[in-house]
Design an enzyme around this catalytic site. Sequence first.
Site, PDB file in Angstrom:
ATOM      1  N   GLU A   1       1.873   3.259   1.812  1.00 11.39           N
ATOM      2  CA  GLU A   1       2.442   3.391   0.463  1.00 11.39           C
ATOM      3  C   GLU A   1       2.952   4.816   0.232  1.00 11.39           C
ATOM      4  O   GLU A   1       2.214   5.790   0.434  1.00 11.39           O
ATOM      5  CB  GLU A   1       1.374   3.026  -0.592  1.00 11.39           C
ATOM      6  CG  GLU A   1       1.894   3.191  -2.017  1.00 11.39           C
ATOM      7  CD  GLU A   1       1.022   2.548  -3.086  1.00 11.39           C
ATOM      8  OE1 GLU A   1       0.013   1.909  -2.747  1.00 11.39           O
ATOM      9  OE2 GLU A   1       1.371   2.709  -4.271  1.00 11.39           O
TER      10      GLU A   1
ATOM     11  N   ASP B   1      -7.701  -7.333  -2.419  1.00 20.35           N
ATOM     12  CA  ASP B   1      -8.185  -5.948  -2.416  1.00 20.35           C
ATOM     13  C   ASP B   1      -9.679  -5.865  -2.675  1.00 20.35           C
ATOM     14  O   ASP B   1     -10.199  -6.518  -3.599  1.00 20.35           O
ATOM     15  CB  ASP B   1      -7.487  -5.156  -3.534  1.00 20.35           C
ATOM     16  CG  ASP B   1      -6.301  -4.368  -3.036  1.00 20.35           C
ATOM     17  OD1 ASP B   1      -6.229  -4.071  -1.835  1.00 20.35           O
ATOM     18  OD2 ASP B   1      -5.424  -4.056  -3.873  1.00 20.35           O
TER      19      ASP B   1
ATOM     20  N   ASP C   1      -5.444  -4.764  -6.469  1.00 17.02           N
ATOM     21  CA  ASP C   1      -6.193  -4.245  -7.626  1.00 17.02           C
ATOM     22  C   ASP C   1      -5.227  -3.583  -8.611  1.00 17.02           C
ATOM     23  O   ASP C   1      -5.636  -3.134  -9.681  1.00 17.02           O
ATOM     24  CB  ASP C   1      -7.342  -3.317  -7.208  1.00 17.02           C
ATOM     25  CG  ASP C   1      -6.895  -2.106  -6.427  1.00 17.02           C
ATOM     26  OD1 ASP C   1      -5.685  -1.978  -6.136  1.00 17.02           O
ATOM     27  OD2 ASP C   1      -7.764  -1.275  -6.080  1.00 17.02           O
ATOM     28  N   SER C   2      -3.923  -3.594  -8.273  1.00  8.18           N
ATOM     29  CA  SER C   2      -2.894  -3.232  -9.253  1.00  8.18           C
ATOM     30  C   SER C   2      -3.001  -4.121 -10.488  1.00  8.18           C
ATOM     31  O   SER C   2      -2.452  -3.789 -11.543  1.00  8.18           O
ATOM     32  CB  SER C   2      -1.492  -3.366  -8.632  1.00  8.18           C
ATOM     33  OG  SER C   2      -1.319  -4.640  -8.035  1.00  8.18           O
TER      34      SER C   2
ATOM     35  N   GLU D   1      -8.765   0.905   1.163  1.00  6.94           N
ATOM     36  CA  GLU D   1      -7.991   2.131   1.238  1.00  6.94           C
ATOM     37  C   GLU D   1      -8.719   3.217   2.014  1.00  6.94           C
ATOM     38  O   GLU D   1      -9.927   3.388   1.853  1.00  6.94           O
ATOM     39  CB  GLU D   1      -7.685   2.630  -0.187  1.00  6.94           C
ATOM     40  CG  GLU D   1      -6.874   1.636  -1.000  1.00  6.94           C
ATOM     41  CD  GLU D   1      -6.575   2.105  -2.423  1.00  6.94           C
ATOM     42  OE1 GLU D   1      -6.863   3.286  -2.758  1.00  6.94           O
ATOM     43  OE2 GLU D   1      -6.048   1.295  -3.198  1.00  6.94           O
TER      44      GLU D   1
ATOM     45  N   LYS E   1      -8.434  -6.071   1.875  1.00 10.13           N
ATOM     46  CA  LYS E   1      -7.722  -4.801   2.024  1.00 10.13           C
ATOM     47  C   LYS E   1      -8.582  -3.677   1.458  1.00 10.13           C
ATOM     48  O   LYS E   1      -9.206  -3.838   0.414  1.00 10.13           O
ATOM     49  CB  LYS E   1      -6.373  -4.858   1.311  1.00 10.13           C
ATOM     50  CG  LYS E   1      -5.569  -3.558   1.429  1.00 10.13           C
ATOM     51  CD  LYS E   1      -4.108  -3.740   1.105  1.00 10.13           C
ATOM     52  CE  LYS E   1      -3.760  -3.667  -0.357  1.00 10.13           C
ATOM     53  NZ  LYS E   1      -4.151  -2.422  -1.037  1.00 10.13           N
TER      54      LYS E   1
HETATM   55  O1  KIV Z   1      -2.904  -3.168  -5.469  1.00  8.62           O
HETATM   56  C1  KIV Z   1      -1.778  -3.373  -5.017  1.00  8.62           C
HETATM   57  O2  KIV Z   1      -0.945  -4.073  -5.598  1.00  8.62           O
HETATM   58  C2  KIV Z   1      -1.440  -2.733  -3.751  1.00  8.62           C
HETATM   59  C3  KIV Z   1       0.001  -2.711  -3.362  1.00  8.62           C
HETATM   60  C4  KIV Z   1       0.703  -1.668  -4.134  1.00  8.62           C
HETATM   61  C5  KIV Z   1       0.179  -2.526  -1.899  1.00  8.62           C
HETATM   62  O3  KIV Z   1      -2.285  -2.215  -3.095  1.00  8.62           O
END
Ligand code: KIV
Length: 274
Positions: free
Chosen positions: A192, A94, A55-56, A125, A123
Site C-alpha cells: 500500500e 483482516d 478493517d477499512s 500488517e 490478512k
Molecule cells: O482494510 C483495507 O481495506 C485494506 C486495503 C486498503 C488493502 O487493508
Amino acid sequence: MYASPPSSENARPMTVPELHARKARGDKIVMLTAYDASFAALAEAAGVDVLLVGDSLGMVVQGHASTLPVCLDDMVYHTRCVARGIGNALLVADLPFMSYRDVPTATASAARLMGEGGATLVKLEGAGWACEVIRALTERDVPVCAHLGLTPQSVRKLGGYRVQGRDERAAECLRADARAVAEAGADLLVLECVPANLAATITRELAIPTIGIGAGADCDGQVLVLYDALGITPGKRPKFSKDFLAGSDSIPAALRAYVEAVRNGTFPGTEHAW
Ligand code: KIV
C-alpha cells in the site's frame, strides 16, 4: 431483495494455488473490499477474484477516523455477511489491531475469522515480530496475506497516512520485509502506497503474488476500497483510487469497468501512482 443465493459467475472457485498460478501466467488478480452480502455478490458477478473484508470498514462503514477501533467481533460479523454473498470468489479477512499481537492470540483470532466468518485467508500488517505470527499460522495451514508499505494500523507511529519507502534506506527495509514475510510463509502480499518502481522490484523478487493499492501497475494484482471505487467515500478521494461509477450507468457496470481496467492494465495509470 429476494435475489437468488450466491451466484457463481466466476467459472471455477478461486483458490490459493490458483493465485500463485495467476502470477506464474502473468494474469492480473482483481481484489476489492466488501463488507456486506449484496455488494459482495455484485463484485463477484462483475468478475472480482478476491473479496477483502478490510478493517477499512472502521472508517467507511463505522465512521471512525482510523481502523484502530475495529474489533474482532466486527470483523467476524462482516466476514460472515460477505461469505453469504459469494460463491467462487476467494475471501480474505483482516485481523484487526492487536488481534495478532502474539501467536496464541493470532491463532485464536484466525480460527474465528475462518471458522465463524468463512474466510480462506487472513490478512495482517507488518513484518519483523509479525513474521513469527505468519510462520505459526502457516504451520497450522492458515493461509496468510501480508500487508506492507502504508500499514494503517501503525498510523499513530507513522504520524499520518503517507507514502512509504521513498528514500533508499526505507526502500531497502521494505524489500527486506517483503522477503521476510514471504519466507515466513505468506501466500499473498498487499503493498500500500509505495513508489511504483519499488513495488515493481518487490514483485519481481518474490515468488508470491503482490497486490497493489497506490503501488503502480506492475504488481500482480490490484485492490481498492469499494467505496473509493464507487466514489462514495466522503471527503477527498485518495490519489491512488479512481471513481469507476463516473462514466458508468450503474454499480454493476462500474464494478465491471474496474475489473476490466485491472485485467487489461489500464488501471492504475501513472496519475494514480508515486
Ligand atoms: O482494510 C483495507 O481495506 C485494506 C486495503 C486498503 C488493502 O487493508
